[in-house]
Design a protein around this motif. Structure first.
Motif, PDB file in Angstrom:
ATOM      1  N   PHE A 127       0.828  -1.207   0.000  1.00  0.00           N
ATOM      2  CA  PHE A 127       0.000   0.000   0.000  1.00  0.00           C
ATOM      3  C   PHE A 127       0.865   1.261   0.000  1.00  0.00           C
ATOM      4  O   PHE A 127       0.551   2.234  -0.680  1.00  0.00           O
ATOM      5  CB  PHE A 127      -0.924   0.009   1.223  1.00  0.00           C
ATOM      6  CG  PHE A 127      -2.138  -0.882   1.082  1.00  0.00           C
ATOM      7  CD1 PHE A 127      -3.299  -0.404   0.497  1.00  0.00           C
ATOM      8  CD2 PHE A 127      -2.105  -2.189   1.517  1.00  0.00           C
ATOM      9  CE1 PHE A 127      -4.416  -1.211   0.352  1.00  0.00           C
ATOM     10  CE2 PHE A 127      -3.220  -3.021   1.379  1.00  0.00           C
ATOM     11  CZ  PHE A 127      -4.379  -2.524   0.795  1.00  0.00           C
ATOM     12  N   ALA A 128       1.944   1.244   0.778  1.00  0.00           N
ATOM     13  CA  ALA A 128       2.813   2.418   0.870  1.00  0.00           C
ATOM     14  C   ALA A 128       3.447   2.757  -0.470  1.00  0.00           C
ATOM     15  O   ALA A 128       3.458   3.918  -0.906  1.00  0.00           O
ATOM     16  CB  ALA A 128       3.894   2.176   1.924  1.00  0.00           C
ATOM     17  N   VAL A 129       3.972   1.747  -1.149  1.00  0.00           N
ATOM     18  CA  VAL A 129       4.634   1.982  -2.443  1.00  0.00           C
ATOM     19  C   VAL A 129       3.607   2.338  -3.518  1.00  0.00           C
ATOM     20  O   VAL A 129       3.858   3.201  -4.365  1.00  0.00           O
ATOM     21  CB  VAL A 129       5.470   0.754  -2.847  1.00  0.00           C
ATOM     22  CG1 VAL A 129       6.083   0.941  -4.229  1.00  0.00           C
ATOM     23  CG2 VAL A 129       6.580   0.508  -1.817  1.00  0.00           C
ATOM     24  N   ARG A 130       2.436   1.697  -3.487  1.00  0.00           N
ATOM     25  CA  ARG A 130       1.398   2.017  -4.479  1.00  0.00           C
ATOM     26  C   ARG A 130       0.914   3.460  -4.334  1.00  0.00           C
ATOM     27  O   ARG A 130       0.572   4.117  -5.321  1.00  0.00           O
ATOM     28  CB  ARG A 130       0.229   1.046  -4.316  1.00  0.00           C
ATOM     29  CG  ARG A 130      -0.962   1.290  -5.269  1.00  0.00           C
ATOM     30  CD  ARG A 130      -0.598   1.098  -6.741  1.00  0.00           C
ATOM     31  NE  ARG A 130      -0.186  -0.257  -7.023  1.00  0.00           N
ATOM     32  CZ  ARG A 130      -1.033  -1.234  -7.343  1.00  0.00           C
ATOM     33  NH1 ARG A 130      -2.331  -0.999  -7.404  1.00  0.00           N
ATOM     34  NH2 ARG A 130      -0.572  -2.441  -7.605  1.00  0.00           N
ATOM     35  N   ALA A 131       0.891   3.981  -3.103  1.00  0.00           N
ATOM     36  CA  ALA A 131       0.427   5.357  -2.874  1.00  0.00           C
ATOM     37  C   ALA A 131       1.250   6.376  -3.647  1.00  0.00           C
ATOM     38  O   ALA A 131       0.738   7.442  -4.023  1.00  0.00           O
ATOM     39  CB  ALA A 131       0.478   5.670  -1.381  1.00  0.00           C
ATOM     40  N   LEU A 132       2.518   6.045  -3.910  1.00  0.00           N
ATOM     41  CA  LEU A 132       3.374   6.959  -4.675  1.00  0.00           C
ATOM     42  C   LEU A 132       2.848   7.193  -6.080  1.00  0.00           C
ATOM     43  O   LEU A 132       3.088   8.238  -6.683  1.00  0.00           O
ATOM     44  CB  LEU A 132       4.798   6.379  -4.767  1.00  0.00           C
ATOM     45  CG  LEU A 132       5.583   6.223  -3.465  1.00  0.00           C
ATOM     46  CD1 LEU A 132       6.838   5.403  -3.711  1.00  0.00           C
ATOM     47  CD2 LEU A 132       5.931   7.596  -2.892  1.00  0.00           C
ATOM     48  N   GLN A 133       2.118   6.207  -6.608  1.00  0.00           N
ATOM     49  CA  GLN A 133       1.682   6.243  -8.002  1.00  0.00           C
ATOM     50  C   GLN A 133       0.252   6.774  -8.191  1.00  0.00           C
ATOM     51  O   GLN A 133      -0.186   6.949  -9.317  1.00  0.00           O
ATOM     52  CB  GLN A 133       1.755   4.824  -8.587  1.00  0.00           C
ATOM     53  CG  GLN A 133       3.082   4.124  -8.371  1.00  0.00           C
ATOM     54  CD  GLN A 133       2.984   2.624  -8.533  1.00  0.00           C
ATOM     55  OE1 GLN A 133       1.972   2.091  -8.988  1.00  0.00           O
ATOM     56  NE2 GLN A 133       4.031   1.903  -8.146  1.00  0.00           N
TER      57      GLN A 133
END
Length: 331
Positions: free
Chosen positions: A185-191
């Motif tokens: 979720f944390a990494v996807r939020a960047l996109q």
């Protein structure tokens, strides 16, 4: 995109780093000890020496950085207080990110932090969310309930070893989540532009009470737990006593969190909308039962292997010694 991860050697931070590297991000990690963080370099991350509590080192680490994921938090072994790490240093990090013109800032908080003003860590998390919202940064806050990884030491190991399992008060059901799933979720939020300047609950598939977790562990391990209940009033007395001594303030603040875990109120939230926004399928999220199943399977397999090697060695010792010389025939 160059991504700075703060707290990358921690339980959650290392999973965030692993996920970001696997997805092709150029990852930089702010670390206090290069030796302790050597595994991050082996994964492909750039290590930058520094300390969150020393703003000047943070500013250097932010040079050329596009986004920040802050996974740092106070640990029981830290000599500094919760306030120093989770408030003072976080305010400095937010200010430094603003000065460095960071485009995205992802951080973690605790679910329902606004409902426990008398619990220092919860109040600090609430204030940090407010400060971040007023900072002008393009931020995303992920509000967590608890890590499944912490349950191994709390329940799994004591039950296997026949040690007491401590339960406090009216156990609050908690929607624990695997840190690998939180990292997704944390990494996807960047996109995702739609996650900008918003807070989202990120919790497990259901909330579990201490009694339910113990029952799962007993079933999967085949062992009976030795449950010991700690009266919440006793902990409150200990906490109050520690406040009289400066050296006890940090311990007292940590004990205050038991008010959350012993309140009887579930630490849980609906994730239906969150899964839609982030584009994930709930079926891909690790459940608590499957997490413990994998753990106990791995442990039981290892124990069987050790038992086999022990018996093999024992049988070898019991075999009669053979002489290298053939006994001469006598006629």
């Amino acid at each position: 995109m160059t991504l700075l991860i703060v707290g990358a050697t921690g339980t959650l931070g290392r999973q965030v780093a692993r996920r970001a590297i696997d997805e092709g991000y150029k990852v930089r990690c702010l670390v206090r000890s290069a030796k302790r963080a050597a595994f991050l370099r082996e994964w492909g991350a750039e290590l930058v020496g520094g300390d969150l509590c020393y703003p000047e080192t943070v500013q250097r680490a932010l040079e050329g950085v596009t986004a920040v994921i802050d996974a740092a938090t106070a640990r029981p072994t830290d000599s500094l207080s919760i306030k120093q790490i989770d408030w003072d240093s976080k305010v400095a990090l937010i200010q430094a990110a603003n000065k460095a013109c960071v485009e995205r800032f992802i951080t973690f908080s605790i679910l329902n932090a606004d409902k426990y003003p008398d619990v220092p860590l919860m109040e600090i998390k609430r204030c940090t969310e407010l400060y971040l919202a007023e900072s002008g940064l393009n931020y995303t806050v992920l509000q967590l309930a608890g890590f499944m990884q912490g349950l191994i030491g709390q329940y799994g190991i004591p039950i296997l070893e026949g040690q007491p399992v401590w339960v406090t008060g009216a156990s609050s059901p908690v929607a624990y989540m695997d840190t690998q799933d939180i990292a997704k979720f944390a990494v996807r939020a960047l996109q995702l532009p739609e996650t900008s300047k918003k807070a989202f609950p990120v919790v497990g598939t259901r909330a579990w009470s201490a009694e339910e977790i113990i029952s799962v562990c007993e079933r999967l391990s085949g062992k009976t737990a030795r449950v010991t209940r700690m009266p919440i009033n006793l902990l409150r007395t200990v906490r109050g006593s520690l406040r009289f001594f400066q050296w006890g303030w940090n311990v007292s603040d940590r004990l205050a969190f038991t008010e959350v875990l012993a309140s009887g109120k579930p630490l849980d939230a609906s994730m239906d909308e969150v899964y839609k926004v982030f584009g994930f399928d709930v079926s891909e999220t690790t459940t608590l039962e499957s997490y413990f199943q994998e753990y106990f399977n791995r442990i039981m397999k290892k124990l069987k292997e050790l038992d086999y090697e022990k018996n093999k060695s024992k049988n070898k010792k019991q075999q009669p010694k053979r002489t290298p010389f053939k006994k001469a025939n006598t006629q």
